[in-house]
Scaffold this motif. Structure first.
Motif, short mmCIF file in Angstrom:
data_model
loop_
_atom_site.label_atom_id
_atom_site.label_comp_id
_atom_site.label_asym_id
_atom_site.label_seq_id
_atom_site.Cartn_x
_atom_site.Cartn_y
_atom_site.Cartn_z
N LYS A 92 2.17 1.64 -8.85
CA LYS A 92 2.24 2.94 -8.17
C LYS A 92 0.85 3.37 -7.70
N GLU A 93 -0.14 3.25 -8.59
CA GLU A 93 -1.51 3.60 -8.24
C GLU A 93 -2.02 2.73 -7.10
N LYS A 94 -1.69 1.45 -7.18
CA LYS A 94 -2.12 0.52 -6.15
C LYS A 94 -1.52 0.90 -4.79
N LYS A 119 -3.54 2.26 -1.53
CA LYS A 119 -3.39 1.50 -0.29
C LYS A 119 -2.94 2.44 0.84
N PHE A 120 -2.00 3.31 0.53
CA PHE A 120 -1.49 4.27 1.52
C PHE A 120 -2.60 5.20 1.98
N VAL A 121 -3.39 5.69 1.04
CA VAL A 121 -4.50 6.60 1.37
C VAL A 121 -5.51 5.88 2.26
N LYS A 143 -6.40 5.12 9.92
CA LYS A 143 -5.72 5.60 11.13
C LYS A 143 -6.36 6.88 11.64
N ALA A 144 -6.72 7.77 10.72
CA ALA A 144 -7.36 9.02 11.12
C ALA A 144 -8.71 8.74 11.79
#
Length: 77
Positions: A47-49, A53-55, A61-62
């Motif tokens: 979950k942390e991984k 990764k999502f962040v 992208k930002a």
């Protein structure tokens, strides 16, 4: 007298069997608890991984969007 001794012996044998079954069930339960804890920690790590990764993806992208916007603004002005 012989009847009560036989009954007592049978009750003792049954108690012994029940004790063995209870011990084996307790061991099984302890092992399952250990496995469950191991899986829970594994899930937490995954979950942390995934969130890290999502962040990272969102930040990347930002950053790219900021570059594109800056580029378009300089072309307009």
């Amino acid at each position: 007298m012989a009847g009560t001794k036989a009954i007592g012996k049978k009750i003792g044998d049954i108690e012994g069997q029940l004790k063995k079954h209870v011990r084996s069930l307790e061991k099984d339960l302890a092992n399952m608890g250990k496995k469950l804890k191991k899986k829970e920690t594994e899930v937490i790590k995954l979950k942390e991984k995934m969130t890290s990764k999502f962040v990272k993806d969102v930040k990347k992208k930002a950053k790219n969007v900021k570059k594109k916007v800056a580029k378009r603004l300089t072309n307009i002005f």
